[in-house]
Design a protein around this motif. Structure first.
Motif, PDB file in Angstrom:
ATOM      1  N   TYR A  10      16.364  -1.972 -10.072  1.00 21.92           N
ATOM      2  CA  TYR A  10      15.798  -0.576 -10.380  1.00 21.92           C
ATOM      3  C   TYR A  10      14.168  -0.985  -9.663  1.00 21.92           C
ATOM      4  O   TYR A  10      13.054  -0.457 -10.186  1.00 21.92           O
ATOM      5  CB  TYR A  10      15.845   0.362 -11.474  1.00 21.92           C
ATOM      6  CG  TYR A  10      17.314   0.856 -11.929  1.00 21.92           C
ATOM      7  CD1 TYR A  10      16.981   1.926 -10.911  1.00 21.92           C
ATOM      8  CD2 TYR A  10      18.379   0.081 -12.617  1.00 21.92           C
ATOM      9  CE1 TYR A  10      18.158   2.760 -10.737  1.00 21.92           C
ATOM     10  CE2 TYR A  10      19.962   1.350 -11.917  1.00 21.92           C
ATOM     11  CZ  TYR A  10      19.655   2.629 -11.513  1.00 21.92           C
ATOM     12  OH  TYR A  10      20.658   3.102 -11.463  1.00 21.92           O
ATOM     13  N   HIS A  11      13.928  -2.355 -10.875  1.00 20.58           N
ATOM     14  CA  HIS A  11      12.440  -3.043 -10.789  1.00 20.58           C
ATOM     15  C   HIS A  11      12.181  -2.973  -9.302  1.00 20.58           C
ATOM     16  O   HIS A  11      10.774  -2.593  -8.811  1.00 20.58           O
ATOM     17  CB  HIS A  11      12.162  -4.441 -10.903  1.00 20.58           C
ATOM     18  CG  HIS A  11      11.199  -4.938 -10.744  1.00 20.58           C
ATOM     19  ND1 HIS A  11       9.873  -4.612 -11.966  1.00 20.58           N
ATOM     20  CD2 HIS A  11      10.836  -6.667  -9.618  1.00 20.58           C
ATOM     21  CE1 HIS A  11       9.525  -5.299 -11.589  1.00 20.58           C
ATOM     22  NE2 HIS A  11       9.789  -6.345 -10.325  1.00 20.58           N
ATOM     23  N   TYR A  12      12.500  -3.859  -8.117  1.00 13.04           N
ATOM     24  CA  TYR A  12      12.505  -3.828  -6.880  1.00 13.04           C
ATOM     25  C   TYR A  12      12.043  -2.358  -6.368  1.00 13.04           C
ATOM     26  O   TYR A  12      11.388  -2.357  -5.308  1.00 13.04           O
ATOM     27  CB  TYR A  12      13.455  -4.502  -6.145  1.00 13.04           C
ATOM     28  CG  TYR A  12      13.201  -5.888  -6.004  1.00 13.04           C
ATOM     29  CD1 TYR A  12      12.132  -6.632  -6.432  1.00 13.04           C
ATOM     30  CD2 TYR A  12      13.932  -6.749  -6.879  1.00 13.04           C
ATOM     31  CE1 TYR A  12      12.384  -7.625  -6.064  1.00 13.04           C
ATOM     32  CE2 TYR A  12      14.095  -8.002  -7.473  1.00 13.04           C
ATOM     33  CZ  TYR A  12      13.321  -8.627  -6.810  1.00 13.04           C
ATOM     34  OH  TYR A  12      12.481  -9.482  -6.956  1.00 13.04           O
ATOM     35  N   GLN A  13      12.839  -1.130  -6.459  1.00 14.04           N
ATOM     36  CA  GLN A  13      13.409   0.233  -5.893  1.00 14.04           C
ATOM     37  C   GLN A  13      11.694   0.554  -6.519  1.00 14.04           C
ATOM     38  O   GLN A  13      11.523   1.530  -5.871  1.00 14.04           O
ATOM     39  CB  GLN A  13      14.179   0.988  -6.624  1.00 14.04           C
ATOM     40  CG  GLN A  13      14.984   2.631  -5.944  1.00 14.04           C
ATOM     41  CD  GLN A  13      15.596   2.782  -6.723  1.00 14.04           C
ATOM     42  OE1 GLN A  13      16.165   2.279  -7.683  1.00 14.04           O
ATOM     43  NE2 GLN A  13      16.703   4.314  -5.856  1.00 14.04           N
ATOM     44  N   ALA A  14      11.389   0.240  -7.772  1.00 11.52           N
ATOM     45  CA  ALA A  14      10.254   1.029  -8.038  1.00 11.52           C
ATOM     46  C   ALA A  14       9.009   0.834  -7.417  1.00 11.52           C
ATOM     47  O   ALA A  14       8.488   1.152  -7.592  1.00 11.52           O
ATOM     48  CB  ALA A  14      10.181   0.789  -9.908  1.00 11.52           C
ATOM     49  N   ALA A  15       9.410  -0.792  -7.084  1.00  5.60           N
ATOM     50  CA  ALA A  15       7.971  -2.071  -6.204  1.00  5.60           C
ATOM     51  C   ALA A  15       8.120  -0.880  -4.724  1.00  5.60           C
ATOM     52  O   ALA A  15       7.469  -1.518  -4.240  1.00  5.60           O
ATOM     53  CB  ALA A  15       8.439  -3.645  -6.853  1.00  5.60           C
ATOM     54  N   TRP A  18      12.979  -2.121  -0.759  1.00  9.38           N
ATOM     55  CA  TRP A  18      14.011  -1.616  -0.753  1.00  9.38           C
ATOM     56  C   TRP A  18      15.331  -2.128  -0.247  1.00  9.38           C
ATOM     57  O   TRP A  18      16.203  -2.454  -1.155  1.00  9.38           O
ATOM     58  CB  TRP A  18      14.057  -0.391   0.238  1.00  9.38           C
ATOM     59  CG  TRP A  18      12.913   0.549   0.328  1.00  9.38           C
ATOM     60  CD1 TRP A  18      11.484   1.028   1.060  1.00  9.38           C
ATOM     61  CD2 TRP A  18      12.105   1.625  -0.584  1.00  9.38           C
ATOM     62  NE1 TRP A  18      10.976   1.729   0.974  1.00  9.38           N
ATOM     63  CE2 TRP A  18      11.587   2.293  -0.285  1.00  9.38           C
ATOM     64  CE3 TRP A  18      13.207   1.803  -1.456  1.00  9.38           C
ATOM     65  CZ2 TRP A  18      11.164   3.450  -1.191  1.00  9.38           C
ATOM     66  CZ3 TRP A  18      12.634   2.730  -2.864  1.00  9.38           C
ATOM     67  CH2 TRP A  18      11.491   3.545  -2.395  1.00  9.38           C
ATOM     68  N   ALA A  21      16.496  -4.145  -3.339  1.00 11.26           N
ATOM     69  CA  ALA A  21      16.596  -3.210  -4.366  1.00 11.26           C
ATOM     70  C   ALA A  21      17.955  -3.289  -3.802  1.00 11.26           C
ATOM     71  O   ALA A  21      19.256  -3.617  -4.854  1.00 11.26           O
ATOM     72  CB  ALA A  21      15.876  -2.174  -4.471  1.00 11.26           C
TER      73      ALA A  21
END
Length: 220
Positions: A10-15, A18, A21
């Motif tokens: 979720y951290h990488y998705q928010a950043a 993709w 994530a």
């Protein structure tokens, strides 16, 4: 732990990262499967699929393969035949669009597993034979070995013992001397199935040899 992998996903998705994530959602799902937490695994794999549908998410064939491989295993283990059929039809479409023998072959193998789950063994042999044609053009050894084992099991269910044994022997030949855990497990599986057939054919001594190899080769 799966929870830690989910947090990172979720951290990488928010950043907006993709691809990373996606990988961490797969790791979270794998860990949940190992812990026998089916719902948590499904949640992680659904999150990964949502990223797959994002136009800005650029994934390799191997990444997509990992997602559907894990989902196929989960759906087969939980006897969810309809979901197995649906997700592999989707993968077949994705594979055709990407012109990917790996993804098309994996989809056909998944459809063969759906046939196994629903006792449609003849159609399953057809799907797995087509899968083998595709997968044998790839470098994914684990999936190639599994394809021969799957077809062998289907042929065994049709009482085609000689053909089934040939498939298991081909799996052993492909998997020879490879140290990866999934390959070792596949070798053990092939030895076990050969042992069953040899015993049915009235060759208990040879069956015993393969049974021992299955036990010795299976990592605990």
């Amino acid at each position: 732990a799966s929870n830690q992998a989910s947090v990172l996903a979720y951290h990488y998705q928010a950043a907006g990262e993709w691809s990373r994530a996606f990988d961490y959602f797969i790791k979270a799902g794998q860990r949940a499967r190992h812990l026998l937490s089916v719902e948590e695994a499904l949640q992680a794999f659904r999150a990964a699929e949502k990223l797959l549908r994002q136009p800005a998410c650029h994934l390799s064939d191997e990444q997509i393969h990992r997602l559907f491989y894990e989902r196929n295993e989960l759906k087969f283990d939980t006897h969810n035949t309809s979901a197995l059929q649906e997700q592999n039809r989707l993968l077949l479409q994705i594979g055709d669009e990407r012109r990917s023998p790996l993804l098309v072959g994996t989809a056909l193998l998944g459809l063969g597993n759906a046939c196994m789950s629903s006792d449609q063994f003849e159609q399953g042999v057809d799907y797995t034979s087509r899968a083998i044609q595709m997968l044998d053009t790839t470098t994914n050894l684990s999936q190639r070995v599994q394809a021969y084992i799957d077809r062998g099991v289907l042929r065994y269910m049709l009482s085609r013992w000689s053909q089934a044994k040939e498939d298991f022997e081909q799996a052993l030949e492909l998997a020879r001397d490879y140290p990866e855990p999934d390959i070792i497990r596949a070798r053990a599986n092939a030895h076990y199935n050969i042992a069953v057939i040899l015993n049915l054919e009235g060759q208990p001594a040879k069956a015993h040899q393969h049974a021992l190899l299955a036990i010795q080769g299976h990592p605990l």
